[in-house]
Design a protein around this motif. Sequence first.
Motif, PDB file in Angstrom:
ATOM      1  N   SER A 664      36.626  34.386  16.284  1.00 36.64           N
ATOM      2  CA  SER A 664      35.256  33.871  16.321  1.00 36.64           C
ATOM      3  C   SER A 664      34.303  34.919  15.792  1.00 36.64           C
ATOM      4  O   SER A 664      34.514  36.128  15.957  1.00 36.64           O
ATOM      5  CB  SER A 664      34.836  33.494  17.753  1.00 36.64           C
ATOM      6  N   SER A 666      29.843  35.244  15.437  1.00 34.11           N
ATOM      7  CA  SER A 666      28.523  34.629  15.596  1.00 34.11           C
ATOM      8  C   SER A 666      27.463  35.638  15.199  1.00 34.11           C
ATOM      9  O   SER A 666      27.643  36.858  15.339  1.00 34.11           O
ATOM     10  CB  SER A 666      28.297  34.158  17.030  1.00 34.11           C
ATOM     11  N   ILE A 679      24.321  31.133  13.868  1.00 37.13           N
ATOM     12  CA  ILE A 679      25.523  30.591  13.247  1.00 37.13           C
ATOM     13  C   ILE A 679      26.740  31.070  14.022  1.00 37.13           C
ATOM     14  O   ILE A 679      26.854  32.258  14.337  1.00 37.13           O
ATOM     15  CB  ILE A 679      25.634  31.018  11.774  1.00 37.13           C
ATOM     16  N   THR A 680      27.643  30.152  14.327  1.00 40.62           N
ATOM     17  CA  THR A 680      28.898  30.489  14.995  1.00 40.62           C
ATOM     18  C   THR A 680      30.038  29.779  14.276  1.00 40.62           C
ATOM     19  O   THR A 680      29.936  28.582  13.980  1.00 40.62           O
ATOM     20  CB  THR A 680      28.875  30.053  16.467  1.00 40.62           C
ATOM     21  N   VAL A 681      31.096  30.511  13.994  1.00 41.14           N
ATOM     22  CA  VAL A 681      32.293  29.948  13.377  1.00 41.14           C
ATOM     23  C   VAL A 681      33.495  30.388  14.204  1.00 41.14           C
ATOM     24  O   VAL A 681      33.647  31.578  14.518  1.00 41.14           O
ATOM     25  CB  VAL A 681      32.464  30.411  11.922  1.00 41.14           C
ATOM     26  N   VAL A 727      38.983  24.349  13.227  1.00 44.62           N
ATOM     27  CA  VAL A 727      37.817  25.147  12.850  1.00 44.62           C
ATOM     28  C   VAL A 727      36.604  24.508  13.507  1.00 44.62           C
ATOM     29  O   VAL A 727      36.433  23.277  13.459  1.00 44.62           O
ATOM     30  CB  VAL A 727      37.617  25.195  11.320  1.00 44.62           C
ATOM     31  N   LYS A 728      35.770  25.320  14.119  1.00 43.84           N
ATOM     32  CA  LYS A 728      34.517  24.844  14.725  1.00 43.84           C
ATOM     33  C   LYS A 728      33.350  25.586  14.077  1.00 43.84           C
ATOM     34  O   LYS A 728      33.448  26.774  13.774  1.00 43.84           O
ATOM     35  CB  LYS A 728      34.514  25.063  16.232  1.00 43.84           C
ATOM     36  N   PHE A 729      32.256  24.852  13.905  1.00 44.15           N
ATOM     37  CA  PHE A 729      31.070  25.429  13.258  1.00 44.15           C
ATOM     38  C   PHE A 729      29.833  24.964  14.009  1.00 44.15           C
ATOM     39  O   PHE A 729      29.689  23.772  14.328  1.00 44.15           O
ATOM     40  CB  PHE A 729      31.001  24.987  11.798  1.00 44.15           C
ATOM     41  N   PHE A 731      25.443  25.483  14.062  1.00 45.43           N
ATOM     42  CA  PHE A 731      24.265  26.001  13.350  1.00 45.43           C
ATOM     43  C   PHE A 731      23.017  25.473  14.041  1.00 45.43           C
ATOM     44  O   PHE A 731      22.875  24.266  14.246  1.00 45.43           O
ATOM     45  CB  PHE A 731      24.296  25.556  11.890  1.00 45.43           C
ATOM     46  N   GLN A 758      26.650  20.551  14.461  1.00 44.61           N
ATOM     47  CA  GLN A 758      27.913  21.042  15.007  1.00 44.61           C
ATOM     48  C   GLN A 758      29.061  20.286  14.346  1.00 44.61           C
ATOM     49  O   GLN A 758      28.959  19.076  14.135  1.00 44.61           O
ATOM     50  CB  GLN A 758      28.000  20.851  16.522  1.00 44.61           C
TER      51      GLN A 758
END
Length: 840
Positions: A664, A666, A679-681, A727-729, A731, A758
């Motif tokens: 992860s 962010s 932003i988080t991935v 994969v998670k995103f 914003f 999201q």
Amino acid sequence: MTIRALAIRYIYLLFLISCLTPAVFGQHRIQGVVVDEDSGNKLMGVSVRVLGSNTGASTDSIGRFVLLLDKSYAQVELTSIGYATKVLRVSEQEPNLISLRTEGTLIDGITIRSNRRYSNKDNPAVELIDSVIRYKSQNRLSGNARIQFEQYDKIKIGIVDPPKLLKRTLAMVNFPTDYMDSLTLPGKKLLGVYQEENLAKVYSQRNPSRSKRRIEHQIKTEFDQRYVNNPNIQSYINYVLQPIDIYDESIFMLDKLILSPIANSGKTFYKYFVIDTVKNEYGEFLELEFVPRNDKDLLFRGKLQVALDGSYAVKRAELHLGTSANINWISSVDLELNYSPTADGVMLLDNTHVGVSFGSENNQAMYAERMSIHCDYDLDSPIDNSVFGGPPIEVIPNVSAFIPNRPIPLTVFERNTYENINRLKENAAFRSTLAFGYLIAQGYYNLNEFELGPLEYTYSRNNIEGNRIRFGGRTTPLLSEKMYLEGYVAYGTRDNDLKYFLRTAVSLDGGNIATFPAHYIEGTIQHDILEPGRQPSFLRGDSFFESFRSNRPTKWFMTDAYRLGHVVEFGNHFSIATAFSHIRRRTIGDFRLISSGDPTLAVRDINTNDAEVILRWAPYERFYYRNLTRSTIIERHPVFTIQYNKGLKGFLDAPYDYDMIKASVSRRLFLDQFGFADITVTGGKIWGVLPYTLLHMPNVRQQELDGRHEIRYDLMNSMEFAADQYVKFGFQHALNGFIFNKIPLLRRLKLREIWGAQMFYGRMSPQNDPALSDRVLEFDLDGDGLPITRSQNGKPYWEASAGIDNILRVLRVEYVRRLTHRDFPNISQDRYRVSLSLNF
């Protein structure tokens, strides 16, 4: 903002407004007004120094100054760039209207002009700003190959002109309020409630780029640690009133990043005007004025003095924010930076001053001030590599509670602030107020060595337990700083079963468990119902407010969990956490797990052994914390996490062998006039044949290590998707009024735009898909006989939101819409969300 966060701000204000500065006798108030000799205009920023002493002041926006002395007269020296220095006698009995004569010299080749229509083209002010920007890298402090200096900081907060009700309240605890600080804000009285002083050595090196601030002397006010987390107060105040640098692209102030007038994109948002040319003992300077193109935008207005010796270095900067800008709860922000040249002509930062008035334009409520003074510069001596070890900002062990040779002496009011707070802490009525405030803000009732709570988890409701009653608590540092315990017992009136949780941690380095960097071992035991996919935790999502969310869990495991962990944090903000867990899960209620290979075979128990390693790096991280619960102060620096889990089969009835990896990152992006975006991935993969309840379920809310990597899906049902690679995103963008500020009918409302999105994209391998494999478990069904869980296999899930923030300064309204996977039954397509949102 959550209700808890709102309550925390309220309690901060509650204990801040309960302090007092004691009576001061024998002081003489000498005041005056300074004007321009020719025009009669009042002059701001004139330095007024008492000869033969270190006492002084500066004139405010209406040219007024106030001196508080031990005698009724003094010889003072008045200086201001562009004006002749003046020395005269002032006294308490005289009105002291003082005029200064201009003493500027026009610089050849510079033409001062005023155009009715502003333009960047053929504008000498813009041409000069272009030169300042071009030479920024060599003029900024960090542009030197190496540098070291001493830095003194003084931070203080006070209540402006306390109302009569507050005075009567304070009088009840025998604190006089007749004599207060009248020097900091001329014409107003200030009741001091917080003060901090630091004396530090600062080291900086360009190649490799690194810095260190080592605090060797520190004094600060502190409240009763049972109810007030003093380090958190200090962290928050230092975060809001950070040191500033005019050469930064944007200046951080009040939780916002504001574009500098000498930023590379400054000409797009600011107007520049030449207002004066000056020659004095420091050299030749051109004075510029800058204003926002749109006065509702969050931008500064003020003045710059720029050297005309070819360096184009800034000699002095004044920056101001007023009530016209889209900012809340602030009547004014005033920043001042002064630079002094070395013998080689290099401009070095001499001092900075930040003053913030909280309240409305006509009714100031509180005032916060930070003053920083730099001295003893050394640009030549080598810096030993060992200096940069540990965190970038470090308070040395056993820091001295004494400030030697203060560059600016404390006033008599400031000298007594520390003693006043200590005296106030002993007052029984004040302690009772703090105890009540702590219960509301933190949800805990303090019993010295132990505290009971949290309050919001005392009662909740779900479909298995019915009414759930819970009693819990944790230890405090008064019992031990090297050992920590927290736990609860809970009882459901429908299932008549007693649940419990116990967690303990013990320091391994002999230090405080809650102090960064920490090193400890921890152990956890839990017997409770948990939704599939959730890991053991003290706060398992069963609070009173969670009982009413639309997508709350309906399927549960009765879980028995045992966990042993080890955490070590290093000074460079890299940490390693390892753990071993054994978890036994049994289906309860209407939760059914049927073998995909034999529809007559029901599986009730899912047991696992799990070894875990988490690597985390958060450069320049700062945080608030309470015991072992931390929340990161979100700044521009990223946070990286890599996690690996290994399933160990063959003992304790655990048949599953698997490998899991998750990564992860962010970060908060500050976008100048376009606000900021979070932003988080997150991505992960699982190897092995597993029942879907052990795969990744995106809508199961886990208690993250720092809260930075959590992505919440408001319209996704509990257990709706499962995946073994994903994969998670996430914003979220706050524009801070960038669009609304330009609409005439809306700009006065100070509304702010927000939007976000999201995404979850996951795949289920054939060996784990019950439609393709006979070695796993079928998805459970809802009341209509339809599968609760499904695999995506090709189509990502998206939801988006848009809304308006800062409605009446306290409300946020958002519209949330599900964009994909909309053709399934029993799902929510959209919803409106209203929440409290208090921010600057």
